[in-house]
Motif scaffolding. Structure first.
Motif, short mmCIF file in Angstrom:
data_model
loop_
_atom_site.label_atom_id
_atom_site.label_comp_id
_atom_site.label_asym_id
_atom_site.label_seq_id
_atom_site.Cartn_x
_atom_site.Cartn_y
_atom_site.Cartn_z
N ALA A 132 0.82 -1.12 -0.06
CA ALA A 132 0.02 0.00 0.09
C ALA A 132 0.81 1.23 -0.03
N ASP A 133 2.08 1.14 0.74
CA ASP A 133 2.98 2.44 0.69
C ASP A 133 3.71 2.60 -0.71
N GLY A 134 3.50 1.48 -1.57
CA GLY A 134 4.33 1.82 -2.99
C GLY A 134 5.77 1.74 -2.64
N THR A 135 6.28 0.77 -1.67
CA THR A 135 7.78 0.68 -1.62
C THR A 135 7.91 -0.87 -1.84
N TYR A 136 7.27 -1.57 -2.53
CA TYR A 136 7.35 -2.83 -2.70
C TYR A 136 7.50 -3.32 -4.24
N PHE A 137 8.60 -3.99 -4.76
CA PHE A 137 8.74 -4.14 -6.30
C PHE A 137 8.34 -5.56 -6.59
N VAL A 138 8.06 -5.75 -7.89
CA VAL A 138 8.06 -7.14 -8.35
C VAL A 138 8.84 -7.14 -9.66
N ALA A 139 9.69 -7.96 -10.12
CA ALA A 139 10.27 -8.19 -11.34
C ALA A 139 9.85 -9.43 -12.03
N PHE A 140 9.94 -8.96 -13.53
CA PHE A 140 9.36 -9.85 -14.50
C PHE A 140 10.25 -10.35 -15.38
N SER A 141 10.28 -11.64 -15.83
CA SER A 141 11.31 -11.78 -17.08
C SER A 141 10.59 -11.45 -18.02
N GLU A 142 11.52 -11.84 -19.45
CA GLU A 142 11.14 -11.18 -20.57
C GLU A 142 9.80 -11.83 -21.09
N ASP A 143 9.51 -13.10 -20.62
CA ASP A 143 8.29 -13.62 -21.05
C ASP A 143 7.02 -13.37 -20.24
N GLY A 144 7.30 -12.58 -19.14
CA GLY A 144 6.14 -12.18 -18.30
C GLY A 144 6.15 -12.80 -17.15
N THR A 145 6.78 -13.53 -16.93
CA THR A 145 6.88 -14.46 -15.38
C THR A 145 7.27 -13.84 -14.35
N LEU A 146 6.67 -13.99 -13.17
CA LEU A 146 7.08 -13.21 -11.87
C LEU A 146 8.24 -13.82 -11.50
#
Length: 182
Positions: free
Chosen positions: A54-68
């Motif tokens: 909710a604070d906007g301080t957490y990231f997600v990273a995706f591979s080139e094929d869109g996999t988390l």
């Protein structure tokens, strides 16, 4: 590292983050914690902390094929580790960047993407965002599995604590710190 795209996590990412954390902990932390510790931790400490999303301080990273492929971030709140279901009381109060250390939080990489620099990239993004918010120091509660990486990235061990995770189990967590200038 051009193959991964990072963005701020949203509430819609939560189900996929939960699956990623489960896979990461079961496979990558199996040498450092017992099966009983892992099972209890996945219900308590290694759960989503909805405040940092909710604070906007957490990231997600995706591979080139869109996999988390990974997730992690930082917090401007006092809580050092854990999630919404942790055994210990969380500390939701805000930190003062002029005197407190930003809390680096909950970095997990899917086993399929381990040892490819993604954890380092998420850590760097978290540190950069915390510095932009005015923090001069970082602090984290690292799992045993992460200590080697964080030491290589300039963190130093301050102490080790046993954290209750439920079912009579505890896990060892390493409190580590770093100055933003390093």
């Amino acid at each position: 590292m051009a193959g991964f795209q990072l963005r701020v996590a949203t509430e819609e990412d939560v189900p996929a983050i939960r699956e990623l954390i489960d896979a990461s902990v079961r496979r990558l932390q199996a040498e450092d914690y017992s099966p009983a510790q892992i099972e209890a931790s996945l219900r308590t400490v290694f759960t989503i902390d909805s405040r940092i999303i909710a604070d906007g301080t957490y990231f997600v990273a995706f591979s080139e094929d869109g996999t988390l492929a990974g997730c992690g971030g930082w917090s401007r709140r006092k809580t050092l580790y854990g999630g919404d279901h942790q055994v210990e009381k969380s500390e939701p109060e805000f930190l003062d960047p002029s005197v407190d250390a930003a809390k680096v939080r909950a970095i997990f990489v899917h086993p399929s993407f381990a040892r490819k620099g993604l954890g380092s990239r998420i850590l760097a993004a978290a540190e950069e965002a915390a510095v932009q918010a005015g923090f001069l120091r970082f602090e984290m509660g690292s799992t045993l599995t992460g200590v080697e990486l964080y030491t290589l990235k300039g963190y130093r061990e301050v102490d080790r604590v046993m954290v209750p995770v439920g079912d009579g189990e505890q896990i060892e967590v390493v409190r580590m710190v770093k100055d933003a200038s390093l």
